[in-house]
Design an enzyme around this catalytic site. Structure first.
Site, PDB file in Angstrom:
ATOM      1  N   HIS A 110      -5.730 -28.068 -64.787  1.00 52.88           N
ATOM      2  CA  HIS A 110      -6.827 -28.973 -65.113  1.00 52.88           C
ATOM      3  C   HIS A 110      -7.392 -28.522 -66.462  1.00 52.88           C
ATOM      4  O   HIS A 110      -7.739 -27.357 -66.638  1.00 52.88           O
ATOM      5  CB  HIS A 110      -7.909 -28.930 -64.038  1.00 52.88           C
ATOM      6  CG  HIS A 110      -7.423 -29.371 -62.686  1.00 52.88           C
ATOM      7  ND1 HIS A 110      -7.140 -30.682 -62.396  1.00 52.88           N
ATOM      8  CD2 HIS A 110      -7.160 -28.663 -61.551  1.00 52.88           C
ATOM      9  CE1 HIS A 110      -6.744 -30.778 -61.148  1.00 52.88           C
ATOM     10  NE2 HIS A 110      -6.738 -29.576 -60.611  1.00 52.88           N
ATOM     11  N   SER A 113       4.316 -22.849 -57.453  1.00 49.61           N
ATOM     12  CA  SER A 113       3.449 -24.023 -57.460  1.00 49.61           C
ATOM     13  C   SER A 113       2.449 -23.880 -58.598  1.00 49.61           C
ATOM     14  O   SER A 113       1.821 -22.837 -58.757  1.00 49.61           O
ATOM     15  CB  SER A 113       2.715 -24.151 -56.135  1.00 49.61           C
ATOM     16  OG  SER A 113       1.865 -25.278 -56.134  1.00 49.61           O
ATOM     17  N   HIS A 151       8.670 -38.074 -69.434  1.00 56.20           N
ATOM     18  CA  HIS A 151       9.787 -38.587 -68.644  1.00 56.20           C
ATOM     19  C   HIS A 151      11.123 -38.357 -69.345  1.00 56.20           C
ATOM     20  O   HIS A 151      12.123 -38.008 -68.690  1.00 56.20           O
ATOM     21  CB  HIS A 151       9.582 -40.072 -68.365  1.00 56.20           C
ATOM     22  CG  HIS A 151       8.651 -40.341 -67.223  1.00 56.20           C
ATOM     23  ND1 HIS A 151       9.082 -40.461 -65.924  1.00 56.20           N
ATOM     24  CD2 HIS A 151       7.305 -40.498 -67.181  1.00 56.20           C
ATOM     25  CE1 HIS A 151       8.057 -40.697 -65.128  1.00 56.20           C
ATOM     26  NE2 HIS A 151       6.957 -40.716 -65.868  1.00 56.20           N
ATOM     27  N   HIS A 193       1.074 -31.147 -62.639  1.00 55.88           N
ATOM     28  CA  HIS A 193       1.480 -30.414 -61.429  1.00 55.88           C
ATOM     29  C   HIS A 193       2.981 -30.166 -61.502  1.00 55.88           C
ATOM     30  O   HIS A 193       3.742 -31.013 -61.996  1.00 55.88           O
ATOM     31  CB  HIS A 193       1.155 -31.248 -60.182  1.00 55.88           C
ATOM     32  CG  HIS A 193       2.033 -30.926 -58.997  1.00 55.88           C
ATOM     33  ND1 HIS A 193       3.140 -31.679 -58.665  1.00 55.88           N
ATOM     34  CD2 HIS A 193       1.966 -29.924 -58.091  1.00 55.88           C
ATOM     35  CE1 HIS A 193       3.717 -31.157 -57.599  1.00 55.88           C
ATOM     36  NE2 HIS A 193       3.032 -30.097 -57.231  1.00 55.88           N
ATOM     37  N   ASN A 215       6.098 -27.953 -59.000  1.00 56.67           N
ATOM     38  CA  ASN A 215       6.520 -26.941 -58.027  1.00 56.67           C
ATOM     39  C   ASN A 215       8.002 -27.076 -57.755  1.00 56.67           C
ATOM     40  O   ASN A 215       8.578 -28.160 -57.881  1.00 56.67           O
ATOM     41  CB  ASN A 215       5.701 -27.022 -56.724  1.00 56.67           C
ATOM     42  CG  ASN A 215       6.178 -28.138 -55.816  1.00 56.67           C
ATOM     43  OD1 ASN A 215       7.173 -28.002 -55.107  1.00 56.67           O
ATOM     44  ND2 ASN A 215       5.472 -29.262 -55.854  1.00 56.67           N
ATOM     45  N   THR A 216       8.620 -25.967 -57.427  1.00 61.04           N
ATOM     46  CA  THR A 216       9.986 -25.965 -56.903  1.00 61.04           C
ATOM     47  C   THR A 216      10.026 -24.967 -55.768  1.00 61.04           C
ATOM     48  O   THR A 216       9.304 -23.959 -55.772  1.00 61.04           O
ATOM     49  CB  THR A 216      11.039 -25.597 -57.968  1.00 61.04           C
ATOM     50  OG1 THR A 216      10.734 -24.301 -58.526  1.00 61.04           O
ATOM     51  CG2 THR A 216      11.075 -26.622 -59.085  1.00 61.04           C
ATOM     52  N   ARG A 217      10.888 -25.217 -54.786  1.00 62.12           N
ATOM     53  CA  ARG A 217      10.880 -24.381 -53.588  1.00 62.12           C
ATOM     54  C   ARG A 217      12.213 -24.466 -52.859  1.00 62.12           C
ATOM     55  O   ARG A 217      12.979 -25.422 -53.015  1.00 62.12           O
ATOM     56  CB  ARG A 217       9.759 -24.827 -52.641  1.00 62.12           C
ATOM     57  CG  ARG A 217       9.873 -26.276 -52.214  1.00 62.12           C
ATOM     58  CD  ARG A 217       8.638 -26.770 -51.481  1.00 62.12           C
ATOM     59  NE  ARG A 217       8.756 -28.174 -51.118  1.00 62.12           N
ATOM     60  CZ  ARG A 217       8.440 -29.183 -51.915  1.00 62.12           C
ATOM     61  NH1 ARG A 217       7.977 -28.941 -53.129  1.00 62.12           N
ATOM     62  NH2 ARG A 217       8.581 -30.427 -51.504  1.00 62.12           N
ATOM     63  N   HIS A 254      -4.905 -45.195 -49.708  1.00 57.86           N
ATOM     64  CA  HIS A 254      -6.246 -45.734 -49.507  1.00 57.86           C
ATOM     65  C   HIS A 254      -6.885 -46.210 -50.811  1.00 57.86           C
ATOM     66  O   HIS A 254      -7.868 -46.953 -50.780  1.00 57.86           O
ATOM     67  CB  HIS A 254      -7.148 -44.708 -48.805  1.00 57.86           C
ATOM     68  CG  HIS A 254      -7.455 -43.487 -49.606  1.00 57.86           C
ATOM     69  ND1 HIS A 254      -6.668 -42.358 -49.565  1.00 57.86           N
ATOM     70  CD2 HIS A 254      -8.469 -43.202 -50.463  1.00 57.86           C
ATOM     71  CE1 HIS A 254      -7.183 -41.432 -50.354  1.00 57.86           C
ATOM     72  NE2 HIS A 254      -8.273 -41.922 -50.925  1.00 57.86           N
TER      73      HIS A 254
END
Length: 294
Positions: free
Chosen positions: A120, A116, A164, A130, A132-134, A194
């Site tokens: 910043h 992960s 992209h 960001h 991550n791979t899992r 939100h």
């Protein structure tokens, strides 16, 4: 069963971590012009993380690697972990409801490994990112997840296009329809209800991914990881010395507020890590060093 596959996946995540850490430290060493170039180059502080089961026994862990206050990176974390044990009742319910895994109550053992990363940046023209791979395993199922997404506070269309396009080039060998599917998946996953907006300009994402062919799915997961550095490093190189104003920095801090809101309220990885007893500092590594709200 699956011990070889688990070991293979865990070793890959560690190798990817080592490659990214080396690349990021090289960026710090080579930054010698523009804002922050007079500062000392940053380096990663590394410590082991531990997960303890409810009875206090060892349940795996990993490495937490964080750089703070560098020339290029204000804060970046690259964590890798392999954890195992028994899922608690709430985690069992969440897994069973989302994945429909049979036998979870009767045999709630699990194993999970992954990498992960959240960065910043000092210069607000350089986008946050960001990745991550899992891999996740239970006695009744296995699956992969992860992706990467770009989070600029000041958007540049050519940066978004490059990010992209690089990911698409790594996914196209797995089928022409896969990139659009994972792009749309990222747009849906990284949406902040939100605020009624996305937290960035998207990327690729998959979760609960299992076609039944472990090797094909693992190769796809590797290619998602391999796409990260060529998708992101050219953007850092292009923007890291760009002049910025106080208004630019303010925009960056406000945008980081969106990132913090998303990770604390919606992110599944954050919820799972805290729910299953992993090191909270490692789980919350993604939070920015400074943020503000209007």
């Amino acid at each position: 069963m699956f011990e070889r596959e688990k070991s293979t996946a865990s070793a890959w995540f560690r190798r990817l971590r080592d490659e990214i850490v080396a690349a990021f430290e090289s960026l710090e060493d080579s930054h010698n012009s523009g804002p922050f170039s007079d500062a000392e180059p940053g380096c990663f502080e590394i410590r082991e993380t531990k997960r303890q089961s409810d009875d206090g026994s060892d349940a795996g862990g990993g490495l937490m690697s964080v750089m703070r206050g560098g020339r290029v990176f204000e804060k970046v974390g690259v964590n890798v972990s392999t954890v195992f044990g028994t899922l608690g009742e709430r985690a069992q319910q969440a897994m069973a409801a989302r994945k429909g895994i049979p036998g979870m109550t009767e045999d709630p053992r699990f194993w999970a490994s992954g990498i992960s990363l959240v960065a910043h940046m000092q210069n607000p023209h350089v986008p946050a990112v960001h990745m991550n791979t899992r891999m996740f395993w239970t006695p009744h199922a296995w699956w992969f997840g992860g992706g990467s997404d770009l989070n600029p506070c000041i958007e540049y269309e050519d940066d978004t296009t490059h990010f992209h396009a690089t990911q698409k080039s790594h996914l196209d060998p797995h089928g022409a329809g896969l990139y659009p599917r994972l792009r749309d998946w990222a747009d849906e996953y990284f949406y902040i209800p939100h605020r009624k907006r996305a937290r960035g300009v998207g990327g690729i994402f998959m979760d609960d991914y299992c076609t039944g062919d472990w090797q094909d799915d693992f190769t796809l997961t590797q290619d998602i990881g391999r796409a990260f550095l060529p998708a992101y490093l050219p953007l850092v190189e292009k923007r890291r010395s760009q002049p910025f104003s106080e208004n630019d920095k303010n925009a960056q801090l406000v945008h980081r507020g969106l990132y913090a809101e998303y990770n604390l309220v919606y992110d599944r990885g954050t919820k799972f890590g805290l729910e299953t007893g992993h090191d909270p500092d490692a789980v919350l590594m993604s939070l920015p060093p400074l943020a503000k709200w209007v």
